[in-house]
Design an enzyme around this catalytic site. Structure first.
Site, PDB file in Angstrom:
ATOM      1  CD  GLN A  85      -2.519  -1.274   2.652  1.00  0.00           C
ATOM      2  OE1 GLN A  85      -3.438  -0.563   3.022  1.00  0.00           O
ATOM      3  NE2 GLN A  85      -2.018  -2.215   3.417  1.00  0.00           N
ATOM      4  CG  ASP A  88       8.037   3.685   0.714  1.00  0.00           C
ATOM      5  OD1 ASP A  88       8.461   2.651   0.150  1.00  0.00           O
ATOM      6  OD2 ASP A  88       7.550   3.681   1.860  1.00  0.00           O
ATOM      7  CG  HIS A 103      -3.094   2.700  -1.633  1.00  0.00           C
ATOM      8  ND1 HIS A 103      -3.115   2.548  -0.272  1.00  0.00           N
ATOM      9  CD2 HIS A 103      -4.192   2.031  -2.094  1.00  0.00           C
ATOM     10  CE1 HIS A 103      -4.182   1.831   0.085  1.00  0.00           C
ATOM     11  NE2 HIS A 103      -4.843   1.503  -0.999  1.00  0.00           N
ATOM     12  N   GLY A 169       2.947  -4.337   8.802  1.00  0.00           N
ATOM     13  CA  GLY A 169       2.950  -2.875   8.807  1.00  0.00           C
ATOM     14  C   GLY A 169       1.663  -2.240   8.337  1.00  0.00           C
ATOM     15  CB  THR A 170      -1.204  -2.886   6.647  1.00  0.00           C
ATOM     16  OG1 THR A 170      -2.515  -2.347   6.394  1.00  0.00           O
ATOM     17  CG2 THR A 170      -1.242  -4.403   6.548  1.00  0.00           C
ATOM     18  CB  SER A 171      -3.989  -0.246  10.871  1.00  0.00           C
ATOM     19  OG  SER A 171      -4.423   0.563   9.791  1.00  0.00           O
TER      20      SER A 171
HETATM   21  P1  OAD Z   1      -1.487   2.558   9.186  1.00  0.00           P
HETATM   22  O1  OAD Z   1      -0.791   3.788   9.685  1.00  0.00           O
HETATM   23  O2  OAD Z   1      -2.957   2.534   9.248  1.00  0.00           O
HETATM   24  O3  OAD Z   1      -0.950   1.283  10.017  1.00  0.00           O
HETATM   25  C1  OAD Z   1       0.413   1.112  10.295  1.00  0.00           C
HETATM   26  C2  OAD Z   1       0.651  -0.243  10.893  1.00  0.00           C
HETATM   27  O4  OAD Z   1       2.063  -0.406  11.015  1.00  0.00           O
HETATM   28  C3  OAD Z   1       0.056  -0.460  12.299  1.00  0.00           C
HETATM   29  O5  OAD Z   1      -0.539  -1.747  12.377  1.00  0.00           O
HETATM   30  C4  OAD Z   1       1.302  -0.382  13.198  1.00  0.00           C
HETATM   31  O6  OAD Z   1       1.183  -1.167  14.384  1.00  0.00           O
HETATM   32  C5  OAD Z   1       2.360  -0.959  12.277  1.00  0.00           C
HETATM   33  N1  OAD Z   1       3.754  -0.610  12.604  1.00  0.00           N
HETATM   34  C6  OAD Z   1       4.232   0.454  13.290  1.00  0.00           C
HETATM   35  N2  OAD Z   1       5.576   0.406  13.352  1.00  0.00           N
HETATM   36  C7  OAD Z   1       5.965  -0.707  12.691  1.00  0.00           C
HETATM   37  C8  OAD Z   1       7.217  -1.315  12.402  1.00  0.00           C
HETATM   38  N3  OAD Z   1       8.367  -0.772  12.802  1.00  0.00           N
HETATM   39  N4  OAD Z   1       7.226  -2.472  11.683  1.00  0.00           N
HETATM   40  C9  OAD Z   1       6.067  -3.039  11.265  1.00  0.00           C
HETATM   41  N5  OAD Z   1       4.864  -2.516  11.512  1.00  0.00           N
HETATM   42  C10 OAD Z   1       4.803  -1.369  12.219  1.00  0.00           C
HETATM   43  O7  OAD Z   1      -0.926   2.306   7.696  1.00  0.00           O
HETATM   44  P2  OAD Z   1      -1.573   1.453   6.510  1.00  0.00           P
HETATM   45  O8  OAD Z   1      -2.349   0.293   7.012  1.00  0.00           O
HETATM   46  O9  OAD Z   1      -0.491   1.215   5.526  1.00  0.00           O
HETATM   47  O10 OAD Z   1      -3.683   5.276   1.837  1.00  0.00           O
HETATM   48  O11 OAD Z   1      -2.568   2.507   5.896  1.00  0.00           O
HETATM   49  C11 OAD Z   1      -3.321   2.128   4.778  1.00  0.00           C
HETATM   50  C12 OAD Z   1      -3.597   3.311   3.894  1.00  0.00           C
HETATM   51  O12 OAD Z   1      -4.175   4.371   4.643  1.00  0.00           O
HETATM   52  C13 OAD Z   1      -2.362   3.947   3.280  1.00  0.00           C
HETATM   53  O13 OAD Z   1      -1.896   3.290   2.115  1.00  0.00           O
HETATM   54  C14 OAD Z   1      -2.808   5.335   2.963  1.00  0.00           C
HETATM   55  C15 OAD Z   1      -3.549   5.629   4.260  1.00  0.00           C
HETATM   56  O14 OAD Z   1      -4.507   6.600   4.219  1.00  0.00           O
HETATM   57  C16 OAD Z   1      -3.823   6.321   1.019  1.00  0.00           C
HETATM   58  O15 OAD Z   1      -3.254   7.382   1.205  1.00  0.00           O
HETATM   59  C17 OAD Z   1      -4.743   6.061  -0.138  1.00  0.00           C
END
Ligand code: OAD
Length: 226
Positions: A85, A88, A103, A169-171
């Site tokens: 997603q 970068d 994305h 790394g995704t919520s």
């Molecule tokens: P989120 O910010 O929602 O979730 C980040 C996740 O990464 C959480 O589950 C954290 O616990 C986890 N995390 C934090 N530090 C970490 C580490 N060092 N290693 C591994 N995991 C870690 O981000 P996304 O789920 O990617 O979309 O968000 C999805 C979409 O929402 C993005 O692509 C973006 C955003 O709005 C658009 O802009 C269209």
């Protein structure tokens, strides 16, 4: 063996790039719809350009982390596809060769009139008055809220053929990307690497509670020891 990685913003956290949600998330400082939606673009496209120009400059300065490099190294043993997603290019710079950007990609601009008119821009800003060949303003090549996710069908097919799926790394709050885990075939091993466990309503998931760097080192060691 086909190994599919489904990555999100946490994948790049150890490279110094902010995640979106949580206490220090990017969406605490910005209104999503002002900077990441077609309505936001129509209302104030200069604000949208500034937002993504800042992201692009940060990404240009960031480096792939241990996790990105571990995923690239997994290509020695598996056919690996990264479905990310993230906008970068850190998976690419770490050496992964098969990547789907659900994305979009920050290093590309596209026409605001014709979505398949796409330009490589590297880490350069997009400025007001930068036009495509059709004479319309260039916009970031990013999928915004409310827009179609053109790569979703290709990604779903890839996940449906996985022997191992690693979610990291995704919520799992943003659809349709979050729904991809349900495309995993029966018998597919599912792993989750995240310091905080997101809700994942699938039985038998193997959880490594760690950041991507340490988590992928552990995962690689476990897989290699079989
Ligand atoms: P989120 O910010 O929602 O979730 C980040 C996740 O990464 C959480 O589950 C954290 O616990 C986890 N995390 C934090 N530090 C970490 C580490 N060092 N290693 C591994 N995991 C870690 O981000 P996304 O789920 O990617 O979309 O968000 C999805 C979409 O929402 C993005 O692509 C973006 C955003 O709005 C658009 O802009 C269209």
């Amino acid at each position: 063996m086909r190994l599919v990685i489904l990555s999100g913003a946490g994948m790049s956290a150890e490279s110094g790039l902010q995640t979106f949600r949580g206490n220090h998330g990017l969406w605490n400082g910005y209104n999503i719809y002002e900077v990441a939606s077609p309505q936001g673009w129509a209302t104030d496209y200069k604000l949208v350009l500034e937002f993504y120009n800042s992201r692009r400059r940060e990404i240009g300065k960031a480096l792939p982390n241990t996790g990105h490099r571990a995923i690239a190294a997994l290509e020695q043993w598996f056919e690996v596809v990264v479905v990310t997603q993230n906008i970068d290019d850190l998976h690419e710079r770490a050496g992964s060769t098969d990547i789907i950007h659900l994305h979009g990609e920050i290093t590309k601009a596209r026409s605001s009139r014709q979505s398949d008119l796409i330009y490589e821009i590297g880490y350069n800003d997009i400025n007001p008055g930068d036009f495509c060949a059709l004479g319309s303003q260039l916009r970031p090549h990013i999928v915004w809220f409310g827009e179609e996710v053109p790569e979703i069908s290709r990604a779903a097919k890839i996940v449906s053929q996985a022997d191992i799926l690693v979610v990291t790394g995704t919520s799992l709050q943003v659809y349709p990307a979050a729904g991809l885990i349900h495309e995993a075939p029966s018998g597919c091993e599912i792993w989750l690497i995240d310091p905080e466990r997101p809700e994942l309503k699938i039985p038998g998931v193997q959880y490594i509670q760690a950041g991507a760097g340490e988590g992928f080192q552990q995962f690689t060691a476990l897989i290699k020891s079989r």
